[in-house]
Design a protein around this motif. Structure first.
Motif, PDB file in Angstrom:
ATOM      1  N   SER A 102      -7.491  -3.739  -9.659  1.00  0.00           N
ATOM      2  CA  SER A 102      -7.544  -3.179  -8.300  1.00  0.00           C
ATOM      3  C   SER A 102      -6.701  -3.963  -7.304  1.00  0.00           C
ATOM      4  O   SER A 102      -7.106  -4.208  -6.169  1.00  0.00           O
ATOM      5  CB  SER A 102      -9.004  -3.128  -7.816  1.00  0.00           C
ATOM      6  OG  SER A 102      -9.782  -2.323  -8.678  1.00  0.00           O
ATOM      7  N   GLY A 103      -5.507  -4.368  -7.754  1.00  0.00           N
ATOM      8  CA  GLY A 103      -4.570  -5.025  -6.853  1.00  0.00           C
ATOM      9  C   GLY A 103      -4.833  -6.479  -6.574  1.00  0.00           C
ATOM     10  O   GLY A 103      -4.166  -7.086  -5.727  1.00  0.00           O
ATOM     11  N   SER A 148      -3.241   5.366   1.636  1.00  0.00           N
ATOM     12  CA  SER A 148      -4.555   4.712   1.596  1.00  0.00           C
ATOM     13  C   SER A 148      -4.769   3.904   0.311  1.00  0.00           C
ATOM     14  O   SER A 148      -5.766   3.187   0.193  1.00  0.00           O
ATOM     15  CB  SER A 148      -5.668   5.764   1.725  1.00  0.00           C
ATOM     16  OG  SER A 148      -5.610   6.682   0.640  1.00  0.00           O
ATOM     17  N   TYR A 149      -3.849   4.041  -0.633  1.00  0.00           N
ATOM     18  CA  TYR A 149      -3.990   3.327  -1.913  1.00  0.00           C
ATOM     19  C   TYR A 149      -3.357   1.952  -1.809  1.00  0.00           C
ATOM     20  O   TYR A 149      -2.156   1.813  -1.520  1.00  0.00           O
ATOM     21  CB  TYR A 149      -3.332   4.113  -3.036  1.00  0.00           C
ATOM     22  CG  TYR A 149      -3.262   3.365  -4.343  1.00  0.00           C
ATOM     23  CD1 TYR A 149      -4.411   3.058  -5.053  1.00  0.00           C
ATOM     24  CD2 TYR A 149      -2.033   2.947  -4.858  1.00  0.00           C
ATOM     25  CE1 TYR A 149      -4.351   2.359  -6.243  1.00  0.00           C
ATOM     26  CE2 TYR A 149      -1.953   2.262  -6.050  1.00  0.00           C
ATOM     27  CZ  TYR A 149      -3.115   1.963  -6.740  1.00  0.00           C
ATOM     28  OH  TYR A 149      -3.049   1.268  -7.918  1.00  0.00           O
ATOM     29  N   VAL A 150      -4.143   0.914  -2.028  1.00  0.00           N
ATOM     30  CA  VAL A 150      -3.660  -0.462  -1.968  1.00  0.00           C
ATOM     31  C   VAL A 150      -3.307  -0.927  -3.376  1.00  0.00           C
ATOM     32  O   VAL A 150      -4.185  -1.145  -4.217  1.00  0.00           O
ATOM     33  CB  VAL A 150      -4.716  -1.402  -1.337  1.00  0.00           C
ATOM     34  CG1 VAL A 150      -4.186  -2.824  -1.293  1.00  0.00           C
ATOM     35  CG2 VAL A 150      -5.080  -0.917   0.064  1.00  0.00           C
ATOM     36  N   ALA A 151      -2.012  -1.065  -3.640  1.00  0.00           N
ATOM     37  CA  ALA A 151      -1.556  -1.472  -4.972  1.00  0.00           C
ATOM     38  C   ALA A 151      -1.635  -2.980  -5.161  1.00  0.00           C
ATOM     39  O   ALA A 151      -1.944  -3.463  -6.250  1.00  0.00           O
ATOM     40  CB  ALA A 151      -0.117  -0.993  -5.196  1.00  0.00           C
ATOM     41  N   ASP A 182      -3.279  -6.367  -3.112  1.00  0.00           N
ATOM     42  CA  ASP A 182      -4.205  -6.703  -2.037  1.00  0.00           C
ATOM     43  C   ASP A 182      -4.214  -8.212  -1.808  1.00  0.00           C
ATOM     44  O   ASP A 182      -5.032  -8.943  -2.362  1.00  0.00           O
ATOM     45  CB  ASP A 182      -5.607  -6.192  -2.382  1.00  0.00           C
ATOM     46  CG  ASP A 182      -6.582  -6.284  -1.225  1.00  0.00           C
ATOM     47  OD1 ASP A 182      -6.167  -6.730  -0.140  1.00  0.00           O
ATOM     48  OD2 ASP A 182      -7.751  -5.916  -1.416  1.00  0.00           O
ATOM     49  N   ALA A 214       0.841  -1.192   0.000  1.00  0.00           N
ATOM     50  CA  ALA A 214       0.000   0.000   0.000  1.00  0.00           C
ATOM     51  C   ALA A 214       0.874   1.239   0.000  1.00  0.00           C
ATOM     52  O   ALA A 214       1.975   1.252   0.568  1.00  0.00           O
ATOM     53  CB  ALA A 214      -0.924   0.002   1.210  1.00  0.00           C
ATOM     54  N   TYR A 215       0.383   2.276  -0.648  1.00  0.00           N
ATOM     55  CA  TYR A 215       1.004   3.591  -0.612  1.00  0.00           C
ATOM     56  C   TYR A 215      -0.013   4.526   0.042  1.00  0.00           C
ATOM     57  O   TYR A 215      -0.923   5.016  -0.624  1.00  0.00           O
ATOM     58  CB  TYR A 215       1.347   4.057  -2.019  1.00  0.00           C
ATOM     59  CG  TYR A 215       2.349   3.170  -2.727  1.00  0.00           C
ATOM     60  CD1 TYR A 215       3.712   3.349  -2.547  1.00  0.00           C
ATOM     61  CD2 TYR A 215       1.926   2.139  -3.569  1.00  0.00           C
ATOM     62  CE1 TYR A 215       4.636   2.530  -3.193  1.00  0.00           C
ATOM     63  CE2 TYR A 215       2.832   1.327  -4.225  1.00  0.00           C
ATOM     64  CZ  TYR A 215       4.188   1.523  -4.025  1.00  0.00           C
ATOM     65  OH  TYR A 215       5.098   0.706  -4.665  1.00  0.00           O
ATOM     66  N   THR A 230       3.583  -3.318 -10.256  1.00  0.00           N
ATOM     67  CA  THR A 230       4.007  -3.308  -8.848  1.00  0.00           C
ATOM     68  C   THR A 230       4.369  -4.710  -8.393  1.00  0.00           C
ATOM     69  O   THR A 230       5.383  -4.913  -7.704  1.00  0.00           O
ATOM     70  CB  THR A 230       2.884  -2.744  -7.959  1.00  0.00           C
ATOM     71  OG1 THR A 230       2.561  -1.423  -8.379  1.00  0.00           O
ATOM     72  CG2 THR A 230       3.326  -2.712  -6.497  1.00  0.00           C
ATOM     73  N   GLY A 239      -2.849   0.698 -13.431  1.00  0.00           N
ATOM     74  CA  GLY A 239      -3.253   0.779 -12.039  1.00  0.00           C
ATOM     75  C   GLY A 239      -3.785  -0.506 -11.450  1.00  0.00           C
ATOM     76  O   GLY A 239      -4.231  -0.529 -10.303  1.00  0.00           O
TER      77      GLY A 239
END
Length: 345
Positions: free
Chosen positions: A211-212, A17-20, A22, A14-15, A46, A41
């Motif tokens: 979404s990760g 609040s952004y979860v790269a 999950d 995570a960066y 990542t 994204g």
């Protein structure tokens, strides 16, 4: 050299609040060519950079064979990497660029030169060893990057959108060359792309990310024909998601009771191509477009959302004469109709 499996176990990054990433878990088989596919994204790059050692995960681990490499420096992971921008040294010629990983590993100069020349031969760059990087075409630079990645005989190869800067024809040629190189060397390969056709063309298996998270992992044909979620269905091509009751069976069995996916190219204008177990869809033609190899029709079913119908030019018949507002029935075989559990149209 024997290839190794890769285990990605519950990796999170995570960066703020952004979860790269999950809680991503994935097993890559020895010698497999696996592609991470997804939109910008989605987390695919990542994940690749974390596996390479350039991104530190917040939790989880990476195993290469039975060795935990999660905390190892990138140059100690026995991994070859081809970056999107090639990352070649402009002040070095071709040979020096390819020799560089061997110099880092203190390989004797004579052996390093021999191995670098062998690697250049593998990527079909014989005779260009003294050429300056600036004098190379995009495709040649890509081949130099490949040679540099394989010269130290890594157990794993990682590729981050390596063909994105090339034109279409060269890109398709390099897809074949990369797959050939993979098959020749047997290196376990993880390849990142956002290009669906590229993933389908090159891969043993495809992991679709969004979404990760990994939405689905399977063979290219299964990913395309039998997507497990609506996202995968729509990301992989021209997919029509049809509500229950939208289509009727040709044999008179009634309307469908599930949410269905039918790809645009699975439709026909003639029922004879689909058999008695096929389905039919009635509607009004809204628009048509000639795309060379096919016609794209936009059909508005009665009480439903618009549907895309792709008819190959060789079987298009009177598509050129069709007019907007005309009533039309299209057909699809049962084998090309896929129910998506839990999806809503």
């Amino acid at each position: 050299m024997k290839s190794l499996p890769i285990t990605i176990d519950s990796v999170r990054k995570a960066y703020g609040s952004y979860v790269a990433l999950d809680d991503v878990s994935l097993d890559v088989r020895p010698g497999e060519f696996l592609t991470l596919l997804g939109p910008s994204g989605s987390g695919k790059t990542t994940l690749l950079m974390a596996l390479a050692g350039f991104v530190r995960p917040d939790s989880g681990k990476f195993l290469l064979g039975d060795r935990d490499i999660t905390r190892l420096a990138p140059n100690r992971r026995d991994i070859g990497i081809v970056f999107q921008n090639y990352a070649l040294f402009p002040h070095m010629n071709v040979l020096a660029n390819v020799e560089y990983p061997l110099a880092l590993r203190k390989t004797p100069k004579a052996e390093a030169r021999r191995r670098a020349l062998e690697a250049l031969a593998r990527v079909k760059l014989e005779g260009l060893s003294e050429r300056n990087i600036a004098a190379l075409s995009g495709g040649q630079r890509q081949r130099v990057a490949l040679a540099r990645a394989i010269v130290f005989e890594p157990r794993v190869m990682l590729m981050d959108e390596p063909l994105s800067a090339l034109d279409r024809n060269l890109r398709e040629t390099m897809q074949y060359e990369i797959r050939r190189l993979h098959d020749d060397l047997g290196i376990t390969t993880i390849y990142v792309t956002h290009d669906q056709r590229e993933a389908l063309t090159m891969s043993d298996r495809v992991a679709v990310m969004n979404s990760g998270r990994i939405q689905q992992i399977d063979t290219p044909q299964q990913i395309y024909d039998r997507p497990s979620t609506r996202f995968v269905a729509e990301f992989m091509g021209e997919a029509n998601i049809l509500a229950p009751g939208s289509v009727r069976t040709i044999d008179g069995g009634g309307a469908s009771r599930e949410t269905l996916m039918i790809r645009a190219e699975s439709f026909h204008l003639d029922a004879k191509f689909v058999g008695q177990d096929g389905v039919a869809l009635d509607g009004t033609l809204r628009a048509k477009a000639f795309r060379g190899e096919n016609w794209l029709l936009t059909l508005a079913p009665d009480g439903g959302q618009e549907v895309l119908v792709c008819i190959p030019s060789a079987f298009a018949g009177d598509c050129a004469e069709l007019a907007a507002g005309q009533r039309l029935t299209v057909y699809a075989s049962a084998a090309k109709v896929h129910a998506i559990p839990g999806a809503t149209a």
